[in-house]
Design an enzyme around this catalytic site. Sequence first.
Site, PDB file in Angstrom:
ATOM      1  N   LYS A   1       0.880  -1.182   0.000  1.00 34.59           N
ATOM      2  CA  LYS A   1       0.000   0.000   0.000  1.00 34.59           C
ATOM      3  C   LYS A   1       0.905   1.216   0.000  1.00 34.59           C
ATOM      4  O   LYS A   1       0.822   2.059   0.888  1.00 34.59           O
ATOM      5  CB  LYS A   1      -0.840   0.016   1.278  1.00 34.59           C
ATOM      6  CG  LYS A   1      -2.142  -0.738   1.200  1.00 34.59           C
ATOM      7  CD  LYS A   1      -2.775  -0.734   2.557  1.00 34.59           C
ATOM      8  CE  LYS A   1      -4.192  -0.245   2.500  1.00 34.59           C
ATOM      9  NZ  LYS A   1      -4.874  -0.378   3.787  1.00 34.59           N
TER      10      LYS A   1
ATOM     11  N   ASP B   1       5.224 -15.613  -7.318  1.00 34.22           N
ATOM     12  CA  ASP B   1       4.339 -16.054  -8.407  1.00 34.22           C
ATOM     13  C   ASP B   1       5.077 -16.282  -9.728  1.00 34.22           C
ATOM     14  O   ASP B   1       4.516 -16.848 -10.654  1.00 34.22           O
ATOM     15  CB  ASP B   1       3.248 -15.003  -8.659  1.00 34.22           C
ATOM     16  CG  ASP B   1       2.250 -14.913  -7.529  1.00 34.22           C
ATOM     17  OD1 ASP B   1       2.279 -15.795  -6.654  1.00 34.22           O
ATOM     18  OD2 ASP B   1       1.438 -13.980  -7.528  1.00 34.22           O
TER      19      ASP B   1
HETATM   20  O1  F6P Z   1       2.403 -11.493  -5.235  1.00 33.56           O
HETATM   21  C1  F6P Z   1       2.302 -12.701  -4.617  1.00 33.56           C
HETATM   22  C2  F6P Z   1       1.001 -12.937  -3.984  1.00 33.56           C
HETATM   23  O2  F6P Z   1       1.364 -13.991  -3.209  1.00 33.56           O
HETATM   24  C3  F6P Z   1      -0.221 -13.268  -4.846  1.00 33.56           C
HETATM   25  O3  F6P Z   1      -0.271 -14.544  -5.351  1.00 33.56           O
HETATM   26  C4  F6P Z   1      -1.344 -13.001  -3.886  1.00 33.56           C
HETATM   27  O4  F6P Z   1      -2.553 -12.780  -4.541  1.00 33.56           O
HETATM   28  C5  F6P Z   1      -0.863 -11.813  -3.195  1.00 33.56           C
HETATM   29  O5  F6P Z   1       0.546 -11.910  -3.137  1.00 33.56           O
HETATM   30  C6  F6P Z   1      -1.471 -11.615  -1.848  1.00 33.56           C
HETATM   31  O6  F6P Z   1      -0.749 -10.673  -1.143  1.00 33.56           O
HETATM   32  P1  F6P Z   1      -1.307  -9.718  -0.003  1.00 33.56           P
HETATM   33  O7  F6P Z   1      -2.426 -10.389   0.692  1.00 33.56           O
HETATM   34  O8  F6P Z   1      -0.106  -9.513   0.864  1.00 33.56           O
HETATM   35  O9  F6P Z   1      -1.746  -8.492  -0.687  1.00 33.56           O
END
Ligand code: F6P
Length: 366
Positions: free
Chosen positions: A81, A146
Amino acid sequence: MAIKRIGVMTGGGDCPGLNPVIRAIVLAAHARGWEVLGIEDATHGLIDLDYRSPHGNRTITVRDVVGILQRGGTILGTSNKSDPWNFVVEKDGEETTIDVSATAVENYHKLGLDALISIGGDGSMKIAQKFCDLGLKIVGVPKTIDQDVAATDTTFGFQTAVQCATDALDRLHDTAESHDRVMLLEVMGRDAGHIALHAALAGDAHICLIPEIPYRVAPLVEKIKSRKANGHPYSIVVVAEGARTVAGEATYADKVIGEMPKLFGAAQKVCLALEPHLKLDVRSTTLGYLQRGGSPVQFDRILGTRYGVAAVEAVEAGKFGRMVSLRNHEITTVPIADAIERQRLVEPQGQLVHAARSVGISFGDE
Ligand code: F6P
């Protein structure tokens, strides 16, 4: 221009291998007589110089990086964020976003940085590119479990995440076989199914659902029933969180301002769709953030170290606006612009999907 002081920050979701990158940057920079300033919690430490989190903007010494090679997470803290162009603030009791990019640029100069190494995924690279356009000297280091950042063959963190998912599948095999159950494992993979595909191959799954290959329920039912008819009344299904049906969309939770839309319940959705068609118990497990934590596997420690060293060398060579990248096992640099142009997705016609289909893994599309 002689380099005296560089900054380093980690942005986006954390990822095993970030600390090895930071360690390598600090060691390689110190060997050149440079000072390294750690910027806390992604761009937060750049946007507000009085911002104080437990991490804190600080000079990172060689002593600070002793023992972090094997540690997951990031000693600098991170945030997803922290887009300076859409920065979340509270106004009249409500959250809203404002543009604080000019402040971030001003603070970069106030901090006396000769360059900034930004370690992050596609979101962080987009921000890095915008900073470059405003004249900041940035070198990017790609990061994501990812493995969806383009212009690099792979990223650190991915192998650790796949190992975590594979270990989970090994465990699910034991209990699925004992109870004659259908076991679903939801893994991360918002837009890209790399973790799901690799884990399905390594973890002996029978079905693999990924965002790149929309599925139908009928082929899944057929696959599970035919396994049962052939004397295997249990099945293992890997579901990427961004998996979707031919007709439908991925499943999202409510939108939170300033955050990426959260995916939610992909495996549960498959579970509910399968149950009425099977005389078998169907259970789902979501692996979630376990994939993001933990000690990086050796591949990720080595790749992180190589990226960190290469980032310092790129700064030394004045290769700003570029991202370090792995191409055919060799480290190189590419324009950050190339990395944000598109995402690196699973090739539905590629060799890995072909290998998976050839050993009987169904993607629910045929
Ligand atoms: O970028 C990696 C990742 O693990 C995604 O697969 C997943 O949607 C996301 O981060 C979730 O991250 P957060 O809940 O920290 O925003």
